[in-house]
Structure formats: structure tokens, C-alpha cells
Write an enzyme that holds these catalytic residues in place. Structure first.
Site, PDB file in Angstrom:
ATOM      1  N   SER A   1       4.643   4.464  -2.413  1.00 61.15           N
ATOM      2  CA  SER A   1       4.116   4.451  -1.043  1.00 61.15           C
ATOM      3  C   SER A   1       4.959   5.350  -0.145  1.00 61.15           C
ATOM      4  O   SER A   1       6.180   5.435  -0.317  1.00 61.15           O
ATOM      5  CB  SER A   1       4.165   3.015  -0.493  1.00 61.15           C
ATOM      6  OG  SER A   1       3.979   3.011   0.902  1.00 61.15           O
TER       7      SER A   1
ATOM      8  N   TYR B   1       8.181  -4.811   0.504  1.00 63.14           N
ATOM      9  CA  TYR B   1       7.202  -3.954  -0.189  1.00 63.14           C
ATOM     10  C   TYR B   1       7.774  -2.553  -0.376  1.00 63.14           C
ATOM     11  O   TYR B   1       7.794  -2.012  -1.485  1.00 63.14           O
ATOM     12  CB  TYR B   1       5.918  -3.931   0.655  1.00 63.14           C
ATOM     13  CG  TYR B   1       4.869  -2.913   0.261  1.00 63.14           C
ATOM     14  CD1 TYR B   1       3.878  -3.232  -0.659  1.00 63.14           C
ATOM     15  CD2 TYR B   1       4.833  -1.633   0.848  1.00 63.14           C
ATOM     16  CE1 TYR B   1       2.901  -2.307  -0.999  1.00 63.14           C
ATOM     17  CE2 TYR B   1       3.869  -0.713   0.513  1.00 63.14           C
ATOM     18  CZ  TYR B   1       2.896  -1.048  -0.410  1.00 63.14           C
ATOM     19  OH  TYR B   1       1.928  -0.125  -0.742  1.00 63.14           O
TER      20      TYR B   1
HETATM   21  N1  LIG Z   1      -4.082   1.762   0.598  1.00 64.64           N
HETATM   22  C1  LIG Z   1      -2.970   2.301   1.047  1.00 64.64           C
HETATM   23  O1  LIG Z   1      -2.872   2.718   2.203  1.00 64.64           O
HETATM   24  C2  LIG Z   1      -1.770   2.451   0.120  1.00 64.64           C
HETATM   25  C3  LIG Z   1      -0.681   3.175   0.592  1.00 64.64           C
HETATM   26  C4  LIG Z   1       0.438   3.325  -0.209  1.00 64.64           C
HETATM   27  C5  LIG Z   1       0.458   2.756  -1.463  1.00 64.64           C
HETATM   28  N2  LIG Z   1      -0.614   2.044  -1.921  1.00 64.64           N
HETATM   29  C6  LIG Z   1      -0.509   1.435  -3.265  1.00 64.64           C
HETATM   30  O2  LIG Z   1      -1.613   1.843  -4.053  1.00 64.64           O
HETATM   31  C7  LIG Z   1      -1.933   0.820  -5.000  1.00 64.64           C
HETATM   32  C8  LIG Z   1      -3.402   0.476  -4.883  1.00 64.64           C
HETATM   33  O3  LIG Z   1      -3.647  -0.050  -3.588  1.00 64.64           O
HETATM   34  P1  LIG Z   1      -5.106  -0.115  -2.940  1.00 64.64           P
HETATM   35  O4  LIG Z   1      -4.972   0.322  -1.544  1.00 64.64           O
HETATM   36  O5  LIG Z   1      -6.102   0.524  -3.805  1.00 64.64           O
HETATM   37  O6  LIG Z   1      -5.308  -1.723  -2.907  1.00 64.64           O
HETATM   38  P2  LIG Z   1      -6.622  -2.615  -2.937  1.00 64.64           P
HETATM   39  O7  LIG Z   1      -7.831  -1.857  -2.558  1.00 64.64           O
HETATM   40  O8  LIG Z   1      -6.275  -3.857  -2.185  1.00 64.64           O
HETATM   41  O9  LIG Z   1      -6.754  -2.973  -4.514  1.00 64.64           O
HETATM   42  C9  LIG Z   1      -5.716  -3.668  -5.139  1.00 64.64           C
HETATM   43  C10 LIG Z   1      -5.984  -3.772  -6.622  1.00 64.64           C
HETATM   44  O10 LIG Z   1      -4.846  -4.422  -7.223  1.00 64.64           O
HETATM   45  C11 LIG Z   1      -5.273  -5.580  -7.916  1.00 64.64           C
HETATM   46  N3  LIG Z   1      -4.231  -6.619  -7.822  1.00 64.64           N
HETATM   47  C12 LIG Z   1      -3.699  -7.185  -6.716  1.00 64.64           C
HETATM   48  N4  LIG Z   1      -2.760  -8.099  -7.055  1.00 64.64           N
HETATM   49  C13 LIG Z   1      -2.692  -8.105  -8.414  1.00 64.64           C
HETATM   50  C14 LIG Z   1      -1.947  -8.804  -9.378  1.00 64.64           C
HETATM   51  N5  LIG Z   1      -1.056  -9.749  -9.034  1.00 64.64           N
HETATM   52  N6  LIG Z   1      -2.140  -8.540 -10.695  1.00 64.64           N
HETATM   53  C15 LIG Z   1      -3.038  -7.607 -11.070  1.00 64.64           C
HETATM   54  N7  LIG Z   1      -3.816  -6.923 -10.222  1.00 64.64           N
HETATM   55  C16 LIG Z   1      -3.630  -7.158  -8.905  1.00 64.64           C
HETATM   56  C17 LIG Z   1      -6.588  -5.995  -7.274  1.00 64.64           C
HETATM   57  O11 LIG Z   1      -7.346  -6.744  -8.229  1.00 64.64           O
HETATM   58  P3  LIG Z   1      -8.462  -7.854  -7.791  1.00 64.64           P
HETATM   59  O12 LIG Z   1      -9.204  -7.277  -6.620  1.00 64.64           O
HETATM   60  O13 LIG Z   1      -9.323  -8.005  -9.021  1.00 64.64           O
HETATM   61  O14 LIG Z   1      -7.728  -9.090  -7.468  1.00 64.64           O
HETATM   62  C18 LIG Z   1      -7.199  -4.633  -6.952  1.00 64.64           C
HETATM   63  O15 LIG Z   1      -7.834  -4.090  -8.089  1.00 64.64           O
HETATM   64  C19 LIG Z   1      -0.994  -0.354  -4.683  1.00 64.64           C
HETATM   65  O16 LIG Z   1       0.113  -0.326  -5.554  1.00 64.64           O
HETATM   66  C20 LIG Z   1      -0.562  -0.084  -3.257  1.00 64.64           C
HETATM   67  O17 LIG Z   1       0.685  -0.663  -2.969  1.00 64.64           O
HETATM   68  C21 LIG Z   1      -1.723   1.898  -1.156  1.00 64.64           C
END
Ligand SMILES: NC(=O)c1ccc[n+]([C@@H]2O[C@H](COP(=O)([O-])OP(=O)(O)OC[C@H]3O[C@@H](n4cnc5c(N)ncnc54)[C@H](OP(=O)(O)O)[C@@H]3O)[C@@H](O)[C@H]2O)c1
Length: 247
Positions: A142, A155
Site C-alpha cells: 500500500s 495496517y
Molecule cells: N483499495 C485500495 O485503495 C487499496 C490500497 C492499497 C492497498 N490495497 C490492498 O489491495 C488488496 C486488495 O484490496 P481491495 O481493495 O481489492 O479489497 P476488497 O475489494 O475489500 O476485497 C478484499 C478481498 O480480500 C478477501 N479477504 C478479506 N479478508 C480475508 C481473509 N481473512 N482471508 C482471505 N480473504 C480475505 C475478500 O474476500 P471475501 O469478499 O470473499 O470475504 C476479498 O476478496 C489488499 O491487500 C489491500 O490491503 C488496497
């Protein structure tokens, strides 16, 4: 092209990465935690586009379940692709939590630690025997590791740890020609931490050189590139994918 595993492939960045990887010709095993129906939708979209995907359940916080997960992967690899190896692993699953440092509880701290650092460490260790020579590992971190953003201290600290771990993995897996990189997104339009409201999005767009927040595809394309041979000489890097966030 081989078969890859993407954790948290049911929604957001992981779902988009699964579709992009499949479009590039990779077989995709994507995992879900609480939303099997979303994972099934992703598999259907992959199949409609002519690719092959399989969804499996995984809680990244549950290290004890990882050996069973590896067995499930082996079964799927054999039955669906007639192979027993993987060409890539994307440690993407995660969740956000907003809470000022002064009020973070031990349970909140431990929960974030398990999903964002301990889980990727032991999942990678568990799946390592299945990874082919020339495989690619991508760890999602991130931009909060570079820009201190109030309210996300644990985080960001664990994502920072994952960036360090990325370099150690690259060092130790290099003898098997396995590449390891981190992709560090800025603000992306997903449901992470409850998603973006209009006011928050406008502020983030204002702080970004390219004048908007990111879409899941913006990150997914980079993940797919790193999984492919186009990224064959990129190793041990953290690549920020953030449109020029707070520069
Ligand atoms: N969005 C942003 O702005 C952003 C910025 C920086 C970094 N990131 C990173 O990018 C990655 C993806 O984030 P995203 O924004 O795509 O999030 P998201 O849309 O909320 O999706 C999260 C995904 O992770 C899964 N998940 C959550 N907790 C879990 C657990 N304990 N075990 C296994 N699977 C789990 C969820 O599965 P279910 O829905 O099936 O529960 C879902 O498929 C993360 O590592 C996040 O920290 C995101």
C-alpha cells in the site's frame, strides 16, 4: 502459460487481477473468504471470456488451514489443468480498518497482522514446493507505507513489513529463479474499509497528479504483467501504482 493462485480474488483488485491474468492465458485459482457468490461470478466472467478459473475458500488468517488448502490446490490442478505446479502466487487478500493509533485494540492489531503479514508469510512457505522454476510472486502492499495516513498505523506497518519480506523472499527464492515483487496501490475504488464516499474521493483525486482515484484494473494490469514473462527481469521491487499520489 501456467496456473496462478490469487488470494482475495472474489472482489476488488483481486477479482480484476484474476480476469486480467486469465485474459493473458493463465489458469486462475482464486480464493474467497466470506463471499462465495462473488467468487463464482468472477469464475463465470473468466469462462465467458474463454479462460479457466476455479474458486476455493481460504481464510488467510488461519495458518492451520494452509496444508489443507495446498491439498485442495493439488486436486484442482490435477483435475482441471492436468498439472501439479503453479506459475504464480498473488498475496492480495486483505481488509482495511480505520482507527487512530491511540485507540487501536490488541485484537484489531492481531487481526491485521494475521491477514497482512503472517498469512502471506506462511501461505507462501506452504505453497513454495508447488511453485515452478521462473514462477512469480506478487505481494499487495500500500502507498500508506510511503505516505503516513492517520488512522491506518498497524495496517501500514504490516504492509511495510510485507515490502521488506518481499526482498527477503526474492533473495531466498532466487536460486529457484522465482521472482518476488510488491505492488503498492494508492487509493483504488473498491469496497476496502467501506469504500470511498464522494468527499473522500474528491480529496484523494486532488492529491493525485493524474487527478483521479485508481480503478481495480489500473492495478490488475500491473499484477498480470509481473506474473507474465513481460516482467521476467523485474525482481525484489515495490512498484507503487497510484497515479502520482502525494508527490
Ligand atoms: N483499495 C485500495 O485503495 C487499496 C490500497 C492499497 C492497498 N490495497 C490492498 O489491495 C488488496 C486488495 O484490496 P481491495 O481493495 O481489492 O479489497 P476488497 O475489494 O475489500 O476485497 C478484499 C478481498 O480480500 C478477501 N479477504 C478479506 N479478508 C480475508 C481473509 N481473512 N482471508 C482471505 N480473504 C480475505 C475478500 O474476500 P471475501 O469478499 O470473499 O470475504 C476479498 O476478496 C489488499 O491487500 C489491500 O490491503 C488496497
Amino acid at each position: 502459460m501456467g496456473v496462478i493462485v490469487i488470494t482475495g480474488g472474489s472482489r476488488g483488485i483481486g477479482a480484476s487481477a484474476a480476469e486480467h491474468a486469465a485474459r493473458c492465458g493463465m489458469g486462475v485459482i482464486l480464493t474467497y473468504n466470506q463471499h462465495p457468490e462473488d467468487a463464482d461470478d468472477v469464475v463465470r466472467r473468466i469462462e465467458r471470456a474463454g479462460g479457466k478459473g476455479v474458486a476455493l475458500n481460504l481464510d488467510v488468517a488461519d495458518v492451520e488451514s494452509f496444508k489443507g488448502f495446498r491439498d485442495a490446490i493439488l486436486l484442482v490442478l490435477r483435475e482441471t489443468w492436468g498439472t501439479s505446479t503453479l506459475s504464480g502466487l498473488v498475496n492480495n487478500a486483505g481488509y482495511g480498518l480505520f482507527n487512530p493509533l491511540a485507540s487501536v485494540s490488541e485484537a484489531q492489531f492481531d487481526g491485521l497482522f494475521k491477514v497482512h503479514l503472517k498469512g502471506p508469510f506462511f501461505l507462501t512457505q506452504t505453497l513454495l514446493p508447488l511453485l515452478e522454476e521462473n514462477a512469480s510472486i506478487v505481494n499487495l502492499t500500500s502507498a500508506t507505507t510511503r505516505v503516513a495516513t492517520a488512522g491506518v498505523a498497524p495496517y501500514a506497518a504490516f504492509k511495510g513489513g510485507l515490502e521488506v519480506l518481499t526482498r527477503y523472499m526474492a533473495k531466498e527464492f532466487g536460486d529457484r529463479r522465482i521472482r518476488v515483487n510488491a505492488v503498492s496501490p494508492g487509493a483504488i475504488r473498491t469496497e476496502l474499509g467501506g469504500g470511498l464516499n464522494d468527499e473522500f474521493e474528491a480529496m484523494l483525486a486532488e492529491q493525485t497528479a493524474l487527478g483521479r482515484v485508481g480503478e481495480p484494473e489500473d492495478v490488475a494490469r500491473v499484477i498480470a504483467m509481473l506474473l507474465s514473462q513481460d516482467g521476467a527481469w523485474i525482481n525484489a521491487q515495490t512498484i507503487e501504482v497510484a497515479g502520482g499520489y502525494i508527490i
